[in-house]
Scaffold this motif. Structure first.
Motif, PDB file in Angstrom:
ATOM      1  N   LYS A 228      40.927  52.034  48.461  1.00  0.00           N
ATOM      2  CA  LYS A 228      40.179  50.668  47.547  1.00  0.00           C
ATOM      3  C   LYS A 228      41.147  49.862  46.334  1.00  0.00           C
ATOM      4  O   LYS A 228      41.225  50.420  46.062  1.00  0.00           O
ATOM      5  N   ALA A 229      41.949  48.242  46.722  1.00  0.00           N
ATOM      6  CA  ALA A 229      42.297  47.429  46.077  1.00  0.00           C
ATOM      7  C   ALA A 229      41.337  47.526  45.100  1.00  0.00           C
ATOM      8  O   ALA A 229      41.550  46.621  44.247  1.00  0.00           O
ATOM      9  N   ASN A 230      40.017  46.506  45.317  1.00  0.00           N
ATOM     10  CA  ASN A 230      39.101  46.330  45.297  1.00  0.00           C
ATOM     11  C   ASN A 230      38.141  46.787  44.717  1.00  0.00           C
ATOM     12  O   ASN A 230      37.285  47.005  45.867  1.00  0.00           O
ATOM     13  N   ASP A 231      37.373  48.183  43.968  1.00  0.00           N
ATOM     14  CA  ASP A 231      36.121  48.916  43.918  1.00  0.00           C
ATOM     15  C   ASP A 231      35.048  48.175  43.179  1.00  0.00           C
ATOM     16  O   ASP A 231      35.173  48.702  41.951  1.00  0.00           O
ATOM     17  N   ASP A 232      33.839  47.703  44.076  1.00  0.00           N
ATOM     18  CA  ASP A 232      33.074  46.959  43.315  1.00  0.00           C
ATOM     19  C   ASP A 232      32.863  46.300  41.855  1.00  0.00           C
ATOM     20  O   ASP A 232      32.984  46.632  40.988  1.00  0.00           O
ATOM     21  N   ILE A 233      34.486  45.116  41.820  1.00  0.00           N
ATOM     22  CA  ILE A 233      34.942  44.593  40.879  1.00  0.00           C
ATOM     23  C   ILE A 233      34.157  43.180  40.597  1.00  0.00           C
ATOM     24  O   ILE A 233      33.395  42.460  41.668  1.00  0.00           O
ATOM     25  N   THR A 234      33.779  42.712  39.398  1.00  0.00           N
ATOM     26  CA  THR A 234      32.793  41.388  39.128  1.00  0.00           C
ATOM     27  C   THR A 234      33.859  40.499  38.571  1.00  0.00           C
ATOM     28  O   THR A 234      34.224  41.012  37.346  1.00  0.00           O
ATOM     29  N   LEU A 235      33.617  39.658  38.883  1.00  0.00           N
ATOM     30  CA  LEU A 235      34.534  38.503  37.565  1.00  0.00           C
ATOM     31  C   LEU A 235      33.551  37.275  37.880  1.00  0.00           C
ATOM     32  O   LEU A 235      33.591  36.364  38.540  1.00  0.00           O
ATOM     33  N   ARG A 236      33.336  36.155  37.037  1.00  0.00           N
ATOM     34  CA  ARG A 236      32.996  35.509  36.491  1.00  0.00           C
ATOM     35  C   ARG A 236      33.619  34.338  36.051  1.00  0.00           C
ATOM     36  O   ARG A 236      34.234  34.934  34.079  1.00  0.00           O
ATOM     37  N   VAL A 237      33.883  32.922  35.741  1.00  0.00           N
ATOM     38  CA  VAL A 237      34.176  32.000  35.174  1.00  0.00           C
ATOM     39  C   VAL A 237      33.621  31.212  34.892  1.00  0.00           C
ATOM     40  O   VAL A 237      32.368  30.450  35.718  1.00  0.00           O
ATOM     41  N   LYS A 238      33.447  30.779  33.238  1.00  0.00           N
ATOM     42  CA  LYS A 238      32.136  29.977  33.193  1.00  0.00           C
ATOM     43  C   LYS A 238      33.083  27.915  33.857  1.00  0.00           C
ATOM     44  O   LYS A 238      34.065  28.226  33.915  1.00  0.00           O
ATOM     45  N   LYS A 239      32.572  27.268  33.602  1.00  0.00           N
ATOM     46  CA  LYS A 239      32.704  25.496  34.299  1.00  0.00           C
ATOM     47  C   LYS A 239      33.344  25.828  32.226  1.00  0.00           C
ATOM     48  O   LYS A 239      33.030  25.595  31.400  1.00  0.00           O
ATOM     49  N   GLY A 240      34.104  25.029  32.120  1.00  0.00           N
ATOM     50  CA  GLY A 240      35.343  24.926  31.220  1.00  0.00           C
ATOM     51  C   GLY A 240      36.369  25.933  30.267  1.00  0.00           C
ATOM     52  O   GLY A 240      35.581  25.806  29.134  1.00  0.00           O
TER      53      GLY A 240
END
Length: 240
Positions: free
Chosen positions: A18-30
């Motif tokens: 598993k190279a990514n295991d249950d990953i969350t990435l959140r990027v805001k506007k600006g």
């Protein structure tokens, strides 16, 4: 604040690994958002999932204003969805002019022929708007690596990118060139672009980034405000 991109519970496997295991990435506007982790942490795989290079097993990706999850099946599809990437090794054509690189594949045409005058004029206005000082008719191979990266960013901006991924863009730049790149990044942030900044230079993270997501061994360690995460703590979270 609205998230311009949300990757929720992404899992990507290569065989049993598993190279990514249950990953969350959140990027805001600006905002400029650092994606941090040691080599092998899963950063590159996550970026390739987002940009359509890799399919993924589970999770969802949502863009701002779109209630439906997206799956990018290719970098071209990702770009159509407003996601652009600029790599350390600039993926442009050195044997073409700056203007040709900005509009390659989407050249303005008149009577079926490329409208060189319009292309050069539009290129000049685009470069001027981003404070990039290079003639549109100059050959790309005559430009420094820093300028080439800015031209790649300008191309992404002109293609209406909402999310700009900068993957180790400063590795080949000197201090003055890095600062010029940061000026451009801040300008795009102020215009509402969400920037994902992948780097191994900690001082650059604290110079330009608003928030940080840390990965370790393919898993999510956490998401932090840069001002609330001292450097020693960032290193500890990256290394465990």
């Amino acid at each position: 604040m609205e998230y311009v991109i949300e990757m929720n519970h992404i899992t990507k496997q290569f065989g049993e690994f598993k190279a990514n295991d249950d990953i969350t990435l959140r990027v805001k506007k600006g905002e400029i958002h650092a994606l941090m982790g040691e080599n092998g942490a899963g950063k590159s795989t996550l970026i390739k999932v987002l940009t359509g290079v890799h399919e993924f097993e589970s999770g969802t990706i949502h863009m701002a204003g779109n209630s439906n999850a997206i799956i990018n099946h290719s970098p071209q599809e990702a770009q159509a969805n407003g996601i652009s990437t600029v790599y350390q090794e600039v993926n442009l054509c050195p044997n073409l002019t700056v203007a040709e690189n900005l509009f390659i594949g989407r050249e303005p045409r008149k009577m079926g022929m490329i409208d060189w005058k319009q292309m050069n004029e539009r290129s000049g206005k685009l470069l001027e708007s981003l404070d990039i000082h290079v003639p549109p008719t100059q050959m790309l191979e005559e430009c420094s690596i820093a300028i080439q990266q800015m031209i790649a960013i300008a191309r992404a901006v002109d293609m209406k990118c909402q999310v700009l991924i900068l993957d180790e863009p400063t590795s080949s730049l000197d201090d003055d060139e890095v600062e010029k790149l940061f000026v451009l990044m801040r300008r795009l942030r102020d215009e509402g672009v969400g920037i994902i900044f992948v780097t191994h230079f900690l001082e650059q993270v604290y110079a330009v980034c608003d928030r940080i997501t840390v990965l370790r061994n393919g898993e999510l360690v956490g998401e932090y405000e840069t001002k609330d995460l001292p450097r020693v703590m960032l290193v500890a979270k990256m290394m465990g």
